[in-house]
Design a protein around this motif. Structure first.
Motif, PDB file in Angstrom:
ATOM      1  N   PHE A 135       0.811  -1.228   0.000  1.00  0.00           N
ATOM      2  CA  PHE A 135       0.000   0.000   0.000  1.00  0.00           C
ATOM      3  C   PHE A 135       0.841   1.274   0.000  1.00  0.00           C
ATOM      4  O   PHE A 135       0.431   2.301  -0.531  1.00  0.00           O
ATOM      5  CB  PHE A 135      -1.028   0.006   1.141  1.00  0.00           C
ATOM      6  N   ARG A 136       2.049   1.209   0.573  1.00  0.00           N
ATOM      7  CA  ARG A 136       2.910   2.400   0.550  1.00  0.00           C
ATOM      8  C   ARG A 136       3.225   2.799  -0.899  1.00  0.00           C
ATOM      9  O   ARG A 136       3.143   3.985  -1.269  1.00  0.00           O
ATOM     10  CB  ARG A 136       4.208   2.113   1.297  1.00  0.00           C
TER      11      ARG A 136
ATOM     12  N   HIS B 227      -3.772  16.363  -4.949  1.00  0.00           N
ATOM     13  CA  HIS B 227      -2.639  17.242  -5.207  1.00  0.00           C
ATOM     14  C   HIS B 227      -1.461  16.511  -5.830  1.00  0.00           C
ATOM     15  O   HIS B 227      -0.486  17.109  -6.206  1.00  0.00           O
ATOM     16  CB  HIS B 227      -2.158  17.869  -3.905  1.00  0.00           C
ATOM     17  N   GLY B 228      -1.539  15.216  -5.847  1.00  0.00           N
ATOM     18  CA  GLY B 228      -0.400  14.454  -6.332  1.00  0.00           C
ATOM     19  C   GLY B 228      -0.631  14.032  -7.765  1.00  0.00           C
ATOM     20  O   GLY B 228      -1.079  14.815  -8.602  1.00  0.00           O
TER      21      GLY B 228
ATOM     22  N   GLY C  90      -0.749   9.352  -5.033  1.00  0.00           N
ATOM     23  CA  GLY C  90      -0.825  10.669  -4.384  1.00  0.00           C
ATOM     24  C   GLY C  90      -1.557  10.549  -3.066  1.00  0.00           C
ATOM     25  O   GLY C  90      -2.102   9.493  -2.733  1.00  0.00           O
ATOM     26  N   PRO C  91      -1.577  11.631  -2.272  1.00  0.00           N
ATOM     27  CA  PRO C  91      -2.195  11.577  -0.946  1.00  0.00           C
ATOM     28  C   PRO C  91      -3.709  11.399  -1.016  1.00  0.00           C
ATOM     29  O   PRO C  91      -4.325  11.735  -2.030  1.00  0.00           O
ATOM     30  CB  PRO C  91      -1.847  12.942  -0.337  1.00  0.00           C
ATOM     31  N   SER C  92      -4.293  10.910   0.085  1.00  0.00           N
ATOM     32  CA  SER C  92      -5.730  10.633   0.049  1.00  0.00           C
ATOM     33  C   SER C  92      -6.582  11.820   0.493  1.00  0.00           C
ATOM     34  O   SER C  92      -7.793  11.808   0.302  1.00  0.00           O
ATOM     35  CB  SER C  92      -6.061   9.387   0.892  1.00  0.00           C
ATOM     36  N   ASN C  93      -5.970  12.869   1.066  1.00  0.00           N
ATOM     37  CA  ASN C  93      -6.806  13.978   1.545  1.00  0.00           C
ATOM     38  C   ASN C  93      -7.048  15.056   0.492  1.00  0.00           C
ATOM     39  O   ASN C  93      -8.034  15.773   0.562  1.00  0.00           O
ATOM     40  CB  ASN C  93      -6.228  14.598   2.820  1.00  0.00           C
ATOM     41  N   TYR C  94      -6.116  15.219  -0.435  1.00  0.00           N
ATOM     42  CA  TYR C  94      -6.307  16.199  -1.513  1.00  0.00           C
ATOM     43  C   TYR C  94      -5.896  15.545  -2.832  1.00  0.00           C
ATOM     44  O   TYR C  94      -5.011  14.690  -2.845  1.00  0.00           O
ATOM     45  CB  TYR C  94      -5.398  17.419  -1.351  1.00  0.00           C
TER      46      TYR C  94
ATOM     47  N   PHE D 230       0.281   4.369  -2.599  1.00  0.00           N
ATOM     48  CA  PHE D 230       0.108   5.811  -2.325  1.00  0.00           C
ATOM     49  C   PHE D 230       1.108   6.640  -3.127  1.00  0.00           C
ATOM     50  O   PHE D 230       0.785   7.715  -3.621  1.00  0.00           O
ATOM     51  CB  PHE D 230       0.276   6.123  -0.829  1.00  0.00           C
ATOM     52  N   ARG D 231       2.344   6.131  -3.227  1.00  0.00           N
ATOM     53  CA  ARG D 231       3.347   6.882  -4.002  1.00  0.00           C
ATOM     54  C   ARG D 231       2.919   6.989  -5.465  1.00  0.00           C
ATOM     55  O   ARG D 231       3.139   7.999  -6.122  1.00  0.00           O
ATOM     56  CB  ARG D 231       4.715   6.201  -3.923  1.00  0.00           C
TER      57      ARG D 231
END
Lengths: 99, 556
Positions: free
Chosen positions: A79-80, A93-94, A87-91, A83-84
């Motif tokens: 899972f790491r 932005h990635g 991108g991040p899960s809150n915005y 995410f890379r």
């Protein structure tokens, strides 16, 4: 019984942008994991990582990450790395903004 | 507030110029990453999962409006329009590009700010009570001492290559809002027989081996503050475990040697270093204290405030949760929540930062504070201005009435950003806050501190949460352990692990069961979660968390 080898990709962060990037078969650094070269044996993986480690003016901190083959190119196993690759899960932005 | 001397300004500019040259040499290939890494870390620049991250120090959490506007400008010009306020009273930018960082540091220097020693094995940003200089219960403003410590510790030649990082916190009140017992050195300002001094704790810390700080001295006179701290750091610098980074913090040194042995060594070292302090530090302190003189508090009619409270229940609810008693008549300390339910704890947009700056300038004697609980404080607001402040905050989504409640959650950046994280923190905080908002239970539940860390390093202070949540990687899956009964105040306690962890899907329902269980268990509505836990112990709470197998669920 020896543990089965898990295929790898070479990944790092781009030196200037800091963006997560992956090494392709034609020696580019791609921001899209699907373009990464999937390394099917340990020797090849170590060799490609050694190649990558010499490219200090392009990337920082190259390492081997577990990956799995799909019809759309390599995908993360852990899972790491997911995410890379995403991108991040809150915005958004990635890499979400580039999709 | 303290203003930079010529020396400070020249020093910070010189460091920016040095770093600019270092970045150029990294980019042109003269420096390898291995060589560059310690240099960038000394200037607060990390390389995280998706990008670089720049950690900017906000000394003892104090800012003026000019500085806050500059933080907003930096967020917009070089980042993605927001910043993240941290549990160490710093601000982090999550998306800077390497070639821009020297320009960002120059922009910070323009407003007397920097990122020096926000990383690396040095003495980090000195933190303080976020109500410093304002709280009614304060003995003395701790910030002049924090500033003295900042000047002493910045670029201190003996302490640039310590065994590990070193954190100092100062409080000027009996009620500890600075978590001093969880710091390498914790200082409490005291008055004794007419003299000013400090109760000194040493060896506190969270992380992989949480420890509550132990008292190394009940009273160090103010004139001895620097030599005494120097003696502590000096003793540890030689004694600290450089062979094992997990045992290198002073808490392990204190644990292994015992506080009596450490005290004896500190006293011995103190006798050596004390003569080297010739009184210059005390002259400096006098100048610093003058800079922290209280503002000229006004007097005004408070009838409008009383009428607004009576007329507007939303305003009243906000006042009831977000205000703290001020030392000056007619004033209040305003805590501005950066925890709107569903928002990322500690994040503020550039627009929000500018509104906060405007409010500080117009109504707050130009002062702002960042709390370790990731909120923003307007420390000096006259109650007659509160309706205007509330309305302005409401317009930019900053008027959430939840300070100290279940949605006022500390959460580290976790695996959404941090390269060290083992699981995500932010989505867990968002979901808990949204769930209790949906249940409309937040105010019934009352004071409750949930703190979430995305790895064992405990940046989210989970060990001192009434409910602590620790995100781990269990066989390639995010897993969340729950601890109960932690306390970050003057009654500091490390939370106790409740049992096996929960998956990302299970953790929100588990917290809901736990909190609903508390509502059933409490003696009355005045008994808080922590009070009920202290009275009843772990078992009934554990039963609420693990209803299926009475607490004996298989280990995750």
């Amino acid at each position: 019984m020896p543990k089965a080898y898990v295929p790898k990709v070479v990944t790092a962060n781009a030196l200037l942008e800091g963006d997560a990037v992956w090494l392709t078969a034609d020696d580019r650094w791609s921001p899209d994991m699907a373009e990464a070269e999937l390394l099917m044996d340990a020797k090849a993986a170590e060799r490609r990582l050694a190649d990558a480690a010499k490219r200090q003016s392009e990337v920082a901190g190259p390492y081997l990450a577990d990956a799995a083959a799909t019809d759309h190119g390599p995908v993360p196993v852990h899972f790491r790395e997911d995410f890379r690759a995403r991108g991040p899960s809150n915005y958004f932005h990635g890499k979400q903004t580039e999709a | 507030m303290y203003s930079y001397s010529e020396f400070d300004a020249a020093f910070v500019r010189e460091r920016v110029a040095q770093f600019r040259a270092q970045v150029e040499r990294r980019v042109d290939g003269s420096l390898t990453e291995e060589e560059f890494r310690p240099l960038r870390l000394m200037n607060g620049l990390y390389l995280q999962l998706h990008a670089y991250m720049l950690r900017v120090a906000i000394p003892y959490g104090t800012l003026n409006s000019h500085q806050m506007r500059q933080l907003a400008m930096i967020a917009e010009r070089w980042d993605k329009g927001y910043g993240h306020f941290t549990t160490r009273q710093n601000i982090q930018y999550n998306w800077p590009k390497l070639p821009d960082v020297p320009d960002i540091l120059d922009a910070l220097a323009d407003v007397e700010m920097h990122a020096i020693q926000t990383s690396g094995n040095t003495i980090r940003n000195v933190t303080a009570d976020h109500f410093a200089g304002a709280a009614a219960d304060e003995v003395e403003d701790p910030r002049p001492y924090a500033e003295l410590l900042r000047q002493w510790s910045t670029d201190h030649p003996e302490f640039q290559f310590l065994p590990r990082k070193f954190k100092i916190a100062v409080t000027g009140a009996e009620a500890d809002r600075a978590v001093i017992a969880a710091h390498d050195i914790g200082l409490q300002v005291l008055h004794r027989d007419g003299a000013v001094g400090f109760r000194v704790l040493v060896g506190g810390g969270l992380g992989r081996t949480p420890m509550i700080g132990k008292e190394v001295s009940p009273f160090v006179p103010v004139a001895d503050l620097l030599p005494y701290c120097e003696a502590i750091v000096s003793v540890w610098n030689l004694l600290g475990r450089r062979d094992n980074k997990y045992k290198a913090r002073i808490k392990i040194t204190v644990h292994e040697h015992g506080i009596d042995d450490i005290r004896a060594r500190v006293e011995e070292r103190f006798a050596q270093v004390k003569p080297l302090f010739t009184g210059v530090d005390q002259a400096l302190l006098a100048d610093i204290k003058a800079a922290f003189a209280p503002p000229a508090f006004k007097t005004a009619d408070t009838a409008g405030y009383d009428a607004a409270r009576a007329a507007d229940p939303v305003f009243r609810a906000w006042c009831d949760t977000n205000l703290t008693a001020h030392k000056a008549d007619g004033y209040a300390v305003v805590s501005v929540s950066l925890k709107k339910q569903g928002a990322t704890p500690g994040d503020a947009s550039a627009d929000q930062m500018r509104v906060l700056a405007e409010l500080a300038e117009t109504y707050g004697h130009d002062e702002l504070r960042i709390s370790h609980e990731q909120n923003v404080i307007l420390p000096h607001v006259h109650v007659s201005d509160l309706t205007a402040v509330h309305a302005a905050l409401k317009a930019v989504d900053l008027a959430t009435a939840n300070i100290g409640l279940i949605s006022d959650i500390i959460a580290c950046p976790g695996m959404d950003y941090c390269a060290l994280a083992t699981a995500r923190s932010i989505p867990i905080a968002q979901q808990i806050a949204l769930r209790f908002d949906e249940l409309k239970l937040e105010h019934d539940v009352g004071p409750l501190k949930i703190k979430i860390s995305g790895c064992i390093n405990a940046c989210g202070h989970h060990h001192v949460g009434h409910i602590g949540i620790l995100g781990l990687d269990r066989a390639g899956v995010e897993n969340y352990q729950v601890t109960l009964g932690g306390d970050g105040t003057q009654d500091a306690a490390i939370g106790e692990r409740a049992g096996p962890g929960f998956s990302a899907d299970e953790i929100i329902p588990a917290i809901e069961r736990l909190v609903l269980g508390y509502l059933d268990l409490r003696a009355d509505e005045h008994e808080t979660f922590l009070m009920a836990y202290k009275r009843l112990g772990m078992e009934p709470f554990k039963a609420a968390l693990y209803p299926d197998k009475d607490g004996s669920r298989d280990a995750a």
